[in-house]
Design a protein around this motif. Structure first.
Motif, PDB file in Angstrom:
ATOM      1  N   ALA A  56       0.828  -1.201   0.000  1.00  0.00           N
ATOM      2  CA  ALA A  56       0.000   0.000   0.000  1.00  0.00           C
ATOM      3  C   ALA A  56       0.864   1.253   0.000  1.00  0.00           C
ATOM      4  CB  ALA A  56      -0.923  -0.013   1.214  1.00  0.00           C
ATOM      5  N   TRP A  57       1.929   1.250   0.811  1.00  0.00           N
ATOM      6  CA  TRP A  57       2.850   2.391   0.824  1.00  0.00           C
ATOM      7  C   TRP A  57       3.399   2.620  -0.568  1.00  0.00           C
ATOM      8  CZ3 TRP A  57       7.752   3.382  -0.709  1.00  0.00           C
ATOM      9  CH2 TRP A  57       8.351   4.562  -0.239  1.00  0.00           C
TER      10      TRP A  57
ATOM     11  N   LEU B 195       0.702   4.108  -2.936  1.00  0.00           N
ATOM     12  CA  LEU B 195       0.348   5.497  -2.621  1.00  0.00           C
ATOM     13  C   LEU B 195       1.524   6.440  -2.851  1.00  0.00           C
ATOM     14  CD1 LEU B 195      -1.706   4.834   0.637  1.00  0.00           C
ATOM     15  CD2 LEU B 195      -2.610   5.524  -1.599  1.00  0.00           C
ATOM     16  N   ALA B 196       2.741   5.975  -2.606  1.00  0.00           N
ATOM     17  CA  ALA B 196       3.914   6.836  -2.751  1.00  0.00           C
ATOM     18  C   ALA B 196       4.269   7.080  -4.211  1.00  0.00           C
ATOM     19  CB  ALA B 196       5.108   6.215  -2.024  1.00  0.00           C
TER      20      ALA B 196
ATOM     21  N   SER C  27      -2.745   8.937   1.387  1.00  0.00           N
ATOM     22  CA  SER C  27      -1.379   9.333   1.723  1.00  0.00           C
ATOM     23  C   SER C  27      -0.595   8.135   2.246  1.00  0.00           C
ATOM     24  CB  SER C  27      -1.385  10.441   2.779  1.00  0.00           C
ATOM     25  OG  SER C  27      -0.089  10.681   3.266  1.00  0.00           O
ATOM     26  N   GLU C  28       0.622   7.964   1.737  1.00  0.00           N
ATOM     27  CA  GLU C  28       1.460   6.861   2.218  1.00  0.00           C
ATOM     28  C   GLU C  28       1.858   7.038   3.673  1.00  0.00           C
ATOM     29  OE1 GLU C  28       4.404   9.761   0.320  1.00  0.00           O
ATOM     30  OE2 GLU C  28       2.329   9.107   0.055  1.00  0.00           O
ATOM     31  N   SER C  29       1.730   8.258   4.203  1.00  0.00           N
ATOM     32  CA  SER C  29       2.080   8.521   5.598  1.00  0.00           C
ATOM     33  C   SER C  29       0.924   8.240   6.557  1.00  0.00           C
ATOM     34  CB  SER C  29       2.554   9.964   5.768  1.00  0.00           C
ATOM     35  OG  SER C  29       1.513  10.872   5.434  1.00  0.00           O
TER      36      SER C  29
ATOM     37  N   ASP D   5      -4.882   4.880   5.708  1.00  0.00           N
ATOM     38  CA  ASP D   5      -4.902   4.715   4.250  1.00  0.00           C
ATOM     39  C   ASP D   5      -4.112   3.485   3.831  1.00  0.00           C
ATOM     40  OD1 ASP D   5      -6.497   6.922   3.864  1.00  0.00           O
ATOM     41  OD2 ASP D   5      -4.856   8.266   3.303  1.00  0.00           O
ATOM     42  N   ARG D   6      -2.959   3.255   4.453  1.00  0.00           N
ATOM     43  CA  ARG D   6      -2.155   2.096   4.101  1.00  0.00           C
ATOM     44  C   ARG D   6      -2.899   0.798   4.393  1.00  0.00           C
ATOM     45  NH1 ARG D   6       1.928   5.059   6.821  1.00  0.00           N
ATOM     46  NH2 ARG D   6       1.928   3.543   8.545  1.00  0.00           N
TER      47      ARG D   6
END
Length: 216
Positions: A131-132, A135-136, A178-180, A184-185
């Motif tokens: 997921a990171w 999204l990143a 957002s990957e942060s 979301d991840r």
């Protein structure tokens, strides 16, 4: 060129011994970056998946594969695998950084969200690294379900058996967020695993495979 030569030489031999049925190959983008997210049943998954696609697929592999058996090391280099020291405290982030580099260059990166081979043929909860990465980088995720590879080379076996292999490829998925953001991840990882589950038909286990954690 070495990657293509390796496929030309090995593909007919492998398909003869292990007939492989592929569905949905048209869902893999003809160009540009994409994340190929697959279930993981056998070490042979990383052999059969690239053989059925026209584009090169890159995976990360243990650094030991590049320094031990010379035949294995040559195969890893020929197929474009990326060595990662899994004993390093930064191994997880090193893997993601290497994957992001492949995607930013417009390549295909293969990843197993479960983080390890299934010990019993069931599908386990996905880690959030995939997921990171989605999204990143903004790269689409293509869900994939392998089948039969665990019969060809079960965990603990050293010699492959004859058998059939299946590769089912789903439609690309794109995500926002957002990957942060941990939420979301987790959401994206769960949606990817749901797509793999639909393709594979495996029994789903809502926990990490034995020995795995949220990030490793």
């Amino acid at each position: 060129m070495l990657y293509r030569l390796t496929k030309i030489v090995s593909a007919p031999f492998l398909h003869l011994l292990w007939p492989t049925e592929v569905t949905g190959a048209e869902h893999v983008p003809a160009s540009g970056p994409a994340i190929l997210a697959s279930n993981h049943l056998s070490v042979l998954d990383s052999t059969f998946l690239p053989l059925v696609l026209t584009r090169q697929v890159r995976f990360v592999a243990k650094a030991e594969y590049f320094t031990g058996n010379p035949v294995t090391a040559a195969w890893m280099r020929a197929t474009g695998q990326i060595p990662i020291d899994r004993q390093s405290p930064t191994a997880a982030q090193d893997m993601l950084d290497a994957a992001a580099g492949v995607l930013r260059e417009g390549g295909l990166f293969g990843i197993y969200p479960e983080g390890t081979r299934s010990p019993d043929g069931r599908l386990y909860r996905g880690k959030v690294g995939v997921a990171w990465l989605a999204l990143a980088t903004g790269a689409p995720v293509v869900p994939i379900a392998m089948s039969g590879t665990d019969k060809v080379l079960p965990i603990g076996a050293s010699t492959p058996r004859l058998g059939r292999v299946g590769v089912r490829i789903g439609k690309p998925m794109t995500f926002t967020g957002s990957e942060s953001s941990a939420r979301d991840r987790r959401r994206v990882a769960d949606e990817i695993m749901a797509a793999i589950h639909e393709l594979s038909g495996q029994e789903y286990v809502p926990r990490y495979a034995p020995g795995r954690t949220e990030t490793g």
